[in-house]
Structure formats: structure tokens, C-alpha cells
Write a protein that holds these residues in place. Structure first.
Motif, PDB file in Angstrom:
ATOM      1  N   ILE A  49       0.840  -1.195   0.000  1.00 53.74           N
ATOM      2  CA  ILE A  49       0.000   0.000   0.000  1.00 53.74           C
ATOM      3  C   ILE A  49       0.878   1.249   0.000  1.00 53.74           C
ATOM      4  N   ILE A 189      -4.647  -3.222  -3.538  1.00 51.99           N
ATOM      5  CA  ILE A 189      -5.616  -2.645  -2.610  1.00 51.99           C
ATOM      6  C   ILE A 189      -5.419  -1.131  -2.492  1.00 51.99           C
ATOM      7  N   TYR A 193      -8.396   1.530  -3.187  1.00 52.00           N
ATOM      8  CA  TYR A 193      -8.932   2.280  -2.046  1.00 52.00           C
ATOM      9  C   TYR A 193      -9.234   3.736  -2.404  1.00 52.00           C
ATOM     10  N   THR A 194      -8.407   4.310  -3.253  1.00 55.67           N
ATOM     11  CA  THR A 194      -8.603   5.715  -3.617  1.00 55.67           C
ATOM     12  C   THR A 194      -9.866   5.915  -4.448  1.00 55.67           C
ATOM     13  N   LYS A 199     -15.899   5.165   2.465  1.00 57.89           N
ATOM     14  CA  LYS A 199     -14.961   4.279   3.162  1.00 57.89           C
ATOM     15  C   LYS A 199     -15.634   3.534   4.320  1.00 57.89           C
ATOM     16  N   MET A 202     -17.473   0.643   2.927  1.00 57.20           N
ATOM     17  CA  MET A 202     -16.503  -0.371   2.535  1.00 57.20           C
ATOM     18  C   MET A 202     -16.037  -1.167   3.750  1.00 57.20           C
ATOM     19  N   ILE A 252      -6.735  -6.843   5.616  1.00 54.46           N
ATOM     20  CA  ILE A 252      -7.711  -5.786   5.314  1.00 54.46           C
ATOM     21  C   ILE A 252      -8.827  -5.750   6.373  1.00 54.46           C
ATOM     22  N   TYR A 259      -9.960   1.494  10.998  1.00 57.57           N
ATOM     23  CA  TYR A 259     -10.758   2.597  10.456  1.00 57.57           C
ATOM     24  C   TYR A 259     -11.945   2.896  11.382  1.00 57.57           C
TER      25      TYR A 259
END
Length: 379
Positions: A49, A189, A193-194, A199, A202, A252, A259
Motif C-alpha cells: 500500500i 488494494i 482504495y482511492t 470508506k 466499505m 484488510i 478505520y
């Protein structure tokens, strides 16, 4: 947050392995199981990442970064085992320290990171898309399953050490063939992600879908024999074939959990967490040198390894504090980094590290009289 958590727990785990290798208490089992669920794989995925978010992603920059990481790894190998082993051998005459000197060449995770950057540079030079890079990583990882059963670890020193950099054998640790898939996974990933606008949604989906899959697989794997697959022992950090796929899911899942925690705290991150994440390579290098060199000193002076569960834990926390201290002293006053060297200075310093490593390896080999002298303390 994920990187900081991983390096913190890894330092504690290495403290137990270095200072109390026979410890089988609750804390050690927790740290060992954590390493099996995430551990080194999470570092590799998060490194992928990081490659995606780097300001310098061209093949040339990856080559420079790869060479720098390989050189840093050699410096760490010199400081943590080889030089302490050399001093201890001459001070005591104990042949148990010969393998410590020989471990100046080994497949450490930073060595793997350097090779991964070089290999990524090649794949980018070929202008391969992210999906193809991941597919190559998957094929390499799957190939390690039959090769691990076919190719036995060579007894000769140089074939042994060189092979272990690329092919997963019975005593290899981090190999380009087996572990590049996790870097490629992280790289993919990072790109996806961008593009995700929501988010939080997700993260909910990751926890709802991936978490049950991971739990069911691990329960089955622990209780049901899988064809062609070795016994599933979490402490051994299984990461071949479907085992590796599940550890990718775990990485993840862990990101999704971090997160969620960050949302609950209003985006506030403790300073220590920021420090651990920002200086993750420095923490890894310094803690490994401290733990390994001190363990050699303890062994050389005839002392016993630490007993009980809590003393190694305390030592691990002290190692974290020592790393923080050394990093801050260097940041404020010394300003030394191998990555920052330029021109002829970089060539001279890098060359000195590699020459010292090779000289010490050949010297240690000249002392070998019995096959037991070749057995690594890390095996």
C-alpha cells in the motif's frame, strides 16, 4: 494505526523469543497466534500500500529503494548477530557463536523488502497492470507448495543462504517467491482504495463478508487435513496457497477495524501511534539489534534467560522506549540515515557494509568444523 499496532506487538514477541525462548505462557501464546493471523504478512501488505502512495513510483526509484533496504538489512545483520557473535566467540571460545556470525547472510524481512522493491521495479519496467502483478505473485506463492516438498535445504552455506532468499524451504523465513504476493496484494488494494467514495460502507462490507470467511477457514484448517498443505500452526505464520489468501483477508479486516476505531475517536491518533508508524523501519532495525545483541551477551556471560511471563514483557516495553529515545536523539541531534546518503559517500558506506558482511561470512566459514556449526540460532 495498523502498522503501529503490528510493530508494537512484534517487538513484544521478539522480546519473548530473544530473552525467554522457552516461555509458553498466555502472553507468548497470544503474541504467537497474533503473528500467525497478521504478523509479517500485514507488514508486507502495508508495504505494498505504501508503494502505491509513494511520491516516487518509477522503476528507477524502486531500484534505489531496493538497494538501500538490502544494505540496511546487511547493517542490521552485522550489528545484531554477526559482530556480537564474533566478539563473544573470541571472548569465550564457545563454538555456539559461530552460527551467529554466519547469520550475517540471511533472509530477513528487510532483505525481502529490498528484493520486493527490485522485483517491482522490473514488473513496472514491463508496464504490467496491478492485476497481472498480483497474478504473478499468486503463481509464485502457489509454486512454493510443491517446491517446498521437492527442494530440500542445501547443507552448503552459500547455496543455502542464496536459495532461502528466493525459494521457501524448511528453514527459510521470508522469501521473494513465497511472500511477494502480499506486497502485490497491498499494491492492488492501495490503488482500489482511492476509488472508493464511501470508506465507512466499505469497512462494513469487509467486516461482514471477510471476517466470517476468515474465521470459518481457520477453524476448518485447524481441524480438517487439507490436501498438499502442511499442518496448520498459527505460530509458524502459515502463508502458502489458501493460507496466504486468508492472511490477506486478515490484513484488510485489521485495516477496517482500525478505520472504525479512528471514527469512534473522532480521527484523533495518539502521538506514540504516529511515531511508531512514521518510523516503523527504524523501530524494526533498532529493536532487533537491541534484543539480539543483548541475548548474545547474556548467553556469553553464562547468565540464564529471563524466567516467567512478566519480565520479558517488561523488557519488551523497555525496548520500545529505548527505540523511541534513539530515534528522537538521531532526529534532533545526529540526523543520520543510510537512505539520505548521496553520491560518493553513499557508495563508500554501502560498499563498506557489504564488504564487511562478506569478510565476516567467509571468516566464520573458515571456523566451521562440524555441521552443527552451520545451524542458525534462528532456525
Amino acid at each position: 494505526m495498523a502498522k503501529a499496532t503490528c510493530i508494537f506487538l512484534m517487538i513484544l514477541l521478539h522480546s519473548y523469543l530473544g530473552f525467554s525462548p522457552d516461555n509458553d505462557g498466555v502472553i507468548m501464546r497470544f503474541l504467537g497466534n497474533w503473528a500467525g493471523l497478521l504478523g509479517a504478512v500485514s507488514f508486507m501488505a502495508y508495504m505494498g500500500i505504501g508503494m502505491r502512495y509513494s511520491r516516487h513510483q518509477d522503476p528507477g526509484s524502486n531500484i534505489v529503494r531496493g538497494i538501500a533496504l538490502l544494505t540496511v538489512s546487511q547493517l542490521v545483520n552485522l550489528l545484531r548477530f554477526a559482530i556480537p557473535g564474533l566478539v563473544a566467540f573470541h571472548a569465550t571460545g564457545d563454538r555456539r557463536f559461530i552460527p551467529y556470525m554466519l547469520d550475517v547472510i540471511q533472509s530477513d524481512i528487510i532483505t525481502f523488502a529490498g528484493l520486493a522493491f527490485l522485483f517491482m521495479a522490473l514488473l513496472k519496467k514491463l508496464k504490467l497492470r496491478d492485476g497481472w502483478i498480483l497474478a504473478i505473485g499468486i503463481m509464485m506463492n502457489l509454486l512454493m507448495i510443491p517446491l517446498g516438498n521437492i527442494i530440500k535445504t542445501p547443507e552448503a552455506y552459500w547455496p543455502n543462504r542464496i536459495l532461502n532468499l528466493f525459494i521457501r524451504t524448511e528453514n527459510s523465513m521470508f522469501t521473494l517467491g513465497g511472500d511477494f504476493v502480499f506486497v502485490a496484494f497491498g499494491y492492488l488494494i492501495g490503488g482500489l482504495y482511492t476509488r472508493i467514495p464511501d470508506k465507512n460502507r466499505m469497512a462494513n462490507r469487509v467486516l461482514l463478508i471477510c471476517l466470517p470467511i476468515s474465521v470459518i477457514y481457520i477453524v476448518l484448517r485447524m481441524n480438517v487435513p487439507f490436501p498438499l498443505m502442511p499442518e496448520y500452526i498459527l505460530e509458524y505464520e502459515p502463508r502458502l496457497g489458501p493460507d496466504g489468501a486468508v492472511t490477506c483477508l486478515n490484513s484488510i479486516i485489521f485495516l477496517a477495524i482500525m478505520y472504525k476505531i479512528r471514527r469512534l475517536t473522532g480521527g484523533k491518533i495518539p502521538p506514540l501511534v504516529n511515531h511508531l508508524s512514521k518510523n516503523i523501519n527504524r523501530y524494526y532495525c533498532i529493536h532487533d539489534v537491541l534484543i539480539c545483541s543483548v541475548s548474545v551477551i547474556i548467553l556469553a556471560t553464562g547468565g540464564q534467560f529471563l524466567q516467567g511471563e512478566w519480565l520479558p514483557l517488561l523488557c519488551g516495553l523497555l525496548v520500545v522506549a529505548a527505540c523511541y529515545f534513539f530515534i528522537e536523539i538521531n532526529r534532533k541531534y545526529i540526523h543520520f540515515t543510510l537512505y539520505g546518503l548521496q553520491g560518493s559517500t553513499r557508495i563508500i558506506v554501502y560498499s563498506a557494509i557489504w564488504i564487511a558482511s562478506l569478510v565476516l561470512a567467509f571468516y566464520a566459514l573458515s571456523l566451521v568444523r562440524d555441521p552443527v556449526d552451520l545451524i542458525s540460532p534462528l532456525a
